[in-house]
Design a protein around this motif. Structure first.
Motif, short mmCIF file in Angstrom:
data_model
loop_
_atom_site.label_atom_id
_atom_site.label_comp_id
_atom_site.label_asym_id
_atom_site.label_seq_id
_atom_site.Cartn_x
_atom_site.Cartn_y
_atom_site.Cartn_z
N ALA A 1 -1.59 9.14 -2.87
CA ALA A 1 -2.75 9.83 -2.29
C ALA A 1 -2.31 11.02 -1.45
O ALA A 1 -2.96 12.08 -1.47
N SER A 2 -1.22 10.87 -0.71
CA SER A 2 -0.73 11.98 0.11
C SER A 2 -0.35 13.18 -0.75
O SER A 2 -0.69 14.33 -0.44
N LEU B 1 -6.34 2.29 -5.18
CA LEU B 1 -5.86 2.49 -3.82
C LEU B 1 -5.67 3.97 -3.51
O LEU B 1 -5.95 4.43 -2.39
N MET B 2 -5.18 4.71 -4.50
CA MET B 2 -5.00 6.15 -4.30
C MET B 2 -6.33 6.84 -4.01
O MET B 2 -6.42 7.71 -3.14
N LEU C 1 -9.99 8.92 2.66
CA LEU C 1 -9.70 8.91 4.09
C LEU C 1 -8.92 10.15 4.52
O LEU C 1 -9.19 10.74 5.58
N LEU C 2 -7.96 10.56 3.70
CA LEU C 2 -7.16 11.73 4.05
C LEU C 2 -7.98 13.01 3.94
O LEU C 2 -7.78 13.95 4.72
N PHE D 1 0.81 -1.22 0.00
CA PHE D 1 0.00 0.00 0.00
C PHE D 1 0.84 1.27 0.00
O PHE D 1 0.28 2.37 0.02
N PHE E 1 -0.60 4.94 -1.04
CA PHE E 1 -0.72 5.94 0.02
C PHE E 1 0.16 7.16 -0.26
O PHE E 1 -0.25 8.30 -0.01
N LEU F 1 -9.02 5.49 -2.67
CA LEU F 1 -9.47 5.08 -1.34
C LEU F 1 -8.74 5.85 -0.24
O LEU F 1 -9.37 6.40 0.68
N PHE F 2 -7.41 5.91 -0.33
CA PHE F 2 -6.64 6.63 0.68
C PHE F 2 -6.91 8.14 0.62
O PHE F 2 -6.87 8.82 1.66
N SER F 3 -7.18 8.65 -0.57
CA SER F 3 -7.47 10.08 -0.69
C SER F 3 -8.76 10.43 0.03
O SER F 3 -8.85 11.48 0.69
#
Length: 366
Positions: free
Chosen positions: A41-42, A170-171, A177-178, A34, A38, A173-175
């Protein structure tokens, strides 16, 4: 006999460091699948955070609605282009292979317009006529092996594009959450940086965020503008597979190669087919699109952060070669933060005095 008590318990320190190292490696092993998603996404969330705040204000201060809007934008900007590219390659791979395996189906044009080219036109026309005098089969026999290899390589890249599509998911999904917990995550990162380097650590985190926004505005946004304008030119002039070529232009602009590696073959194809009018229009349009980065990139980078242009470009190119697509953001961040830290460390010492006669000072020192 009483032995003196050691000041430091060396075995205890050794086992503690070993345990911490093992735990760190274990955590890295677990989250390794991940990390790329991640990190991506960050970078995206940091670059688009001001836009999220503006959207939130427009939507009555509702963070959930703003996150939905930003997620849809990310789907349109990242997942949709990659999906279109993969499907286009798969759909057009069979005709390409069939065309490469049957050279007799290719009708080579006469290129009569070459005679109108000043000075060298007649020589070029004569050379072309002698080349195609035997028909398309002899010419295609020479280049057919290379076409087959190129088609096989192109099909082999579909698997890599599928992996990129997975990382895009995945990007996203993490985006999400962030976006929902961005303030808490940001304060936690700043707290950790303060624990490591006090005020200088906090300043480094803030500088990293500015560098990410500068790259997003100066490099990515410029690439989007050039790719969209170049794609419009391809679509208007009737170039086939304009969508795939537009995505390819975007990737080349991100890599700082510009849109010309796509636009020049398109112009050649138009002249090849005898459509000189649209070829000339695309030539003029390509000159405009290719020079836009010299105007837009400095303006966008200055809007994101006050960083040296050469530093950002070296970070973009070096990061791309070292880490791939995610290196577009990692490279400038590493160089920018390191440059600011070294500059701040140098400022702790007084600057040297101006020397009018360095040879005289060297003699006095000796």
């Amino acid at each position: 006999m009483n032995f003196p008590r050691p000041l430091h318990d060396l075995p205890r320190m050794l086992f503690s460091v070993t345990f911490i190292a093992l735990m760190t490696l274990g955590c890295f092993w677990v989250v390794q699948p991940f990390i790329l998603g991640f990190s991506w996404a960050s970078m995206v969330v940091i670059a688009t955070w001001p836009l999220l705040i503006k959207v939130q204000h427009l939507l009555w201060g509702r963070r959930s609605l703003a996150v939905v809007v930003m997620t849809l934008l990310l789907l349109l900007l990242f997942v949709l282009p990659v999906s279109i590219l993969v499907s286009s390659i798969v759909d057009n791979s069979a005709p390409l292979v069939a065309w490469a395996s049957q050279p007799d189906r290719l009708n080579l044009p006469t290129l009569a317009w070459l005679q109108d080219v000043p000075m060298v036109g007649r020589k070029l026309y004569s050379a072309w006529q002698s080349l195609i005098s035997g028909g398309s089969a002899p010419l295609m026999t020479k280049i057919q092996p290379y076409i087959g290899k190129a088609a096989s390589w192109l099909l082999g890249q579909v698997a890599n594009l599928g992996s990129l599509l997975l990382h895009c998911g995945l990007m996203i999904l993490f985006s999400v959450l962030l976006y929902l917990r961005g303030e808490r995550v940001g304060m936690a990162v700043r707290h950790f940086a303060i624990r490591l380097g006090a005020e200088r650590g906090d300043a480094s985190v803030l500088l990293a965020a500015q560098a990410i926004r500068a790259v997003a505005l100066g490099v990515v946004l410029t690439a989007i503008v050039q790719a969209v304008l170049g794609g419009i030119g391809l679509a208007i002039t009737g170039i086939p597979l304009a969508t795939v070529l537009t995505v390819t232009m975007f990737v080349l602009c991100i890599a700082q190669l510009g849109p010309l590696p796509v636009l020049i073959p398109a112009m050649i194809w138009l002249y090849w087919s005898g459509d000189t009018t649209w070829g000339t229009i695309l030539l003029v349009w390509s000159c405009v699109v290719a020079t836009l980065d010299n105007i837009l990139r400095p303006i966008f980078i200055h809007m994101g952060a006050d960083l040296p242009m050469l530093l950002v470009l070296c970070g973009v190119l070096g990061g791309l070669l070292a880490f791939g697509m995610i290196g577009l953001f990692i490279g400038p961040v590493v160089l920018s933060v390191s440059w600011r830290l070294v500059f701040a460390w140098m400022q702790e010492a007084p600057p040297p005095e101006k020397i009018d006669n360095p040879e005289k000072q060297l003699r006095e020192l000796h």
